[in-house]
Design a protein around this motif. Structure first.
Motif, PDB file in Angstrom:
ATOM      1  N   LYS A 184       0.802  -1.223  -0.044  1.00 15.17           N
ATOM      2  CA  LYS A 184       0.088   0.112  -0.042  1.00 15.17           C
ATOM      3  C   LYS A 184       0.944   1.316  -0.060  1.00 15.17           C
ATOM      4  O   LYS A 184       0.713   2.241  -0.812  1.00 15.17           O
ATOM      5  N   LYS A 185       1.920   1.268   0.893  1.00 15.72           N
ATOM      6  CA  LYS A 185       2.982   2.467   0.892  1.00 15.72           C
ATOM      7  C   LYS A 185       3.460   2.496  -0.325  1.00 15.72           C
ATOM      8  O   LYS A 185       3.772   3.647  -0.805  1.00 15.72           O
ATOM      9  N   LEU A 186       4.149   1.594  -0.925  1.00 16.24           N
ATOM     10  CA  LEU A 186       4.706   1.527  -2.256  1.00 16.24           C
ATOM     11  C   LEU A 186       3.836   2.020  -3.330  1.00 16.24           C
ATOM     12  O   LEU A 186       4.332   2.830  -4.147  1.00 16.24           O
ATOM     13  N   ASP A 187       2.633   1.739  -3.488  1.00 20.64           N
ATOM     14  CA  ASP A 187       1.699   2.151  -4.212  1.00 20.64           C
ATOM     15  C   ASP A 187       1.396   3.616  -4.066  1.00 20.64           C
ATOM     16  O   ASP A 187       1.318   4.430  -5.248  1.00 20.64           O
ATOM     17  N   GLU A 188       1.203   4.032  -2.970  1.00 22.36           N
ATOM     18  CA  GLU A 188       1.082   5.366  -2.676  1.00 22.36           C
ATOM     19  C   GLU A 188       1.864   6.120  -3.371  1.00 22.36           C
ATOM     20  O   GLU A 188       1.927   7.302  -3.980  1.00 22.36           O
ATOM     21  N   LEU A 189       3.423   5.982  -2.959  1.00 19.39           N
ATOM     22  CA  LEU A 189       4.409   6.498  -3.355  1.00 19.39           C
ATOM     23  C   LEU A 189       4.723   6.611  -4.868  1.00 19.39           C
ATOM     24  O   LEU A 189       4.982   7.567  -5.465  1.00 19.39           O
ATOM     25  N   GLU A 190       4.302   5.492  -5.422  1.00 16.90           N
ATOM     26  CA  GLU A 190       4.498   5.545  -6.685  1.00 16.90           C
ATOM     27  C   GLU A 190       3.407   6.308  -7.750  1.00 16.90           C
ATOM     28  O   GLU A 190       3.610   6.759  -8.836  1.00 16.90           O
ATOM     29  N   CYS A 191       2.125   6.601  -7.046  1.00 15.27           N
ATOM     30  CA  CYS A 191       1.182   7.456  -7.704  1.00 15.27           C
ATOM     31  C   CYS A 191       1.397   8.912  -7.272  1.00 15.27           C
ATOM     32  O   CYS A 191       0.758   9.670  -7.447  1.00 15.27           O
ATOM     33  N   GLY A 192       2.653   9.152  -6.406  1.00 12.42           N
ATOM     34  CA  GLY A 192       3.108  10.481  -6.169  1.00 12.42           C
ATOM     35  C   GLY A 192       2.369  11.016  -4.981  1.00 12.42           C
ATOM     36  O   GLY A 192       2.033  12.244  -4.711  1.00 12.42           O
ATOM     37  N   GLU A 193       1.529  10.281  -4.132  1.00 13.35           N
ATOM     38  CA  GLU A 193       0.691  10.538  -3.086  1.00 13.35           C
ATOM     39  C   GLU A 193       1.485  10.134  -1.529  1.00 13.35           C
ATOM     40  O   GLU A 193       1.117  10.610  -0.631  1.00 13.35           O
ATOM     41  N   GLY A 194       2.521   9.408  -1.802  1.00 10.65           N
ATOM     42  CA  GLY A 194       3.076   8.827  -0.355  1.00 10.65           C
ATOM     43  C   GLY A 194       4.145   9.711   0.012  1.00 10.65           C
ATOM     44  O   GLY A 194       4.807  10.354  -0.783  1.00 10.65           O
ATOM     45  N   GLN A 195       4.878   9.387   1.579  1.00 13.00           N
ATOM     46  CA  GLN A 195       5.841  10.137   1.830  1.00 13.00           C
ATOM     47  C   GLN A 195       7.018   9.344   1.442  1.00 13.00           C
ATOM     48  O   GLN A 195       7.271   8.127   1.366  1.00 13.00           O
ATOM     49  N   THR A 196       8.015  10.317   1.253  1.00 16.53           N
ATOM     50  CA  THR A 196       9.526   9.738   0.803  1.00 16.53           C
ATOM     51  C   THR A 196      10.163   9.564   2.513  1.00 16.53           C
ATOM     52  O   THR A 196       9.664   9.820   3.403  1.00 16.53           O
ATOM     53  N   TYR A 197      11.051   8.662   2.235  1.00 15.78           N
ATOM     54  CA  TYR A 197      12.032   8.597   3.587  1.00 15.78           C
ATOM     55  C   TYR A 197      12.180   9.992   4.311  1.00 15.78           C
ATOM     56  O   TYR A 197      12.000   9.990   5.449  1.00 15.78           O
TER      57      TYR A 197
END
Length: 169
Positions: free
Chosen positions: A138-151
């Protein structure tokens, strides 16, 4: 110098602004304590961003800065980083005021950005017996969609949860 401050709009987003003076209010002190805090009483810790190029090297630098006087080091864990910022062991004593200077911060935003964070979540997916793969996916999908947090976003969120720490970049 610039200081990182929490933005009141979207959750977990931070803005960089020009630093003025060292306002004691940033350290979560009472009014009587504010009057007695001097710049000399604020401990300064410096992260050297030239030593950081990925997540493991970030923790190497955290250990160099925060853990010199203890007999153990932190592993690469956001929870461990949060724990050391709480004080009680390492360079921070309790709730003392800290000025955390992060040199070469802009470089590290890239070093700990999207690519590093994707690798972080993919590594978790490779260890389903240790980490929750649904959460990591889920976190990976969010990040790949430009919506998740980076480290880096997660690190800034953790630092922002400590009112005694002022981050200067």
């Amino acid at each position: 110098m610039k200081t990182i401050t929490r933005n009141s709009r979207p959750a977990n987003r931070y803005t960089v602004g020009i630093q003025a003076e060292v306002p004691a209010v940033l350290f979560g002190l009472s009014l009587s304590e504010k009057a007695s805090v001097s710049k000399e009483e604020i401990k300064e810790l410096i992260l050297d961003g030239n030593r950081i190029h990925d997540i493991p090297s970030f923790y190497d630098e955290v250990n160099r800065v925060f853990m010199q006087e203890v007999g153990f080091t932190l592993g690469p864990s956001l929870d461990a980083f949060n724990d050391v910022l709480h004080g009680g062991y390492g360079a921070i004593r309790g709730n003392e005021p800290i000025c955390l200077k992060w040199l070469h911060f802009e470089k590290n935003k890239e070093d700990l950005g999207v690519a590093a964070t994707i690798a972080f979540y993919r590594a978790k997916l490779e260890q389903p017996e240790t980490f929750n793969p649904e959460w990591a996916r889920k976190k990976l999908d969010e990040l790949e969609c430009g919506e998740g947090q980076t480290y880096m976003d997660m690190l800034l969120e953790i630092i922002g949860e400590h009112p005694n720490i002022r981050l200067v970049v």
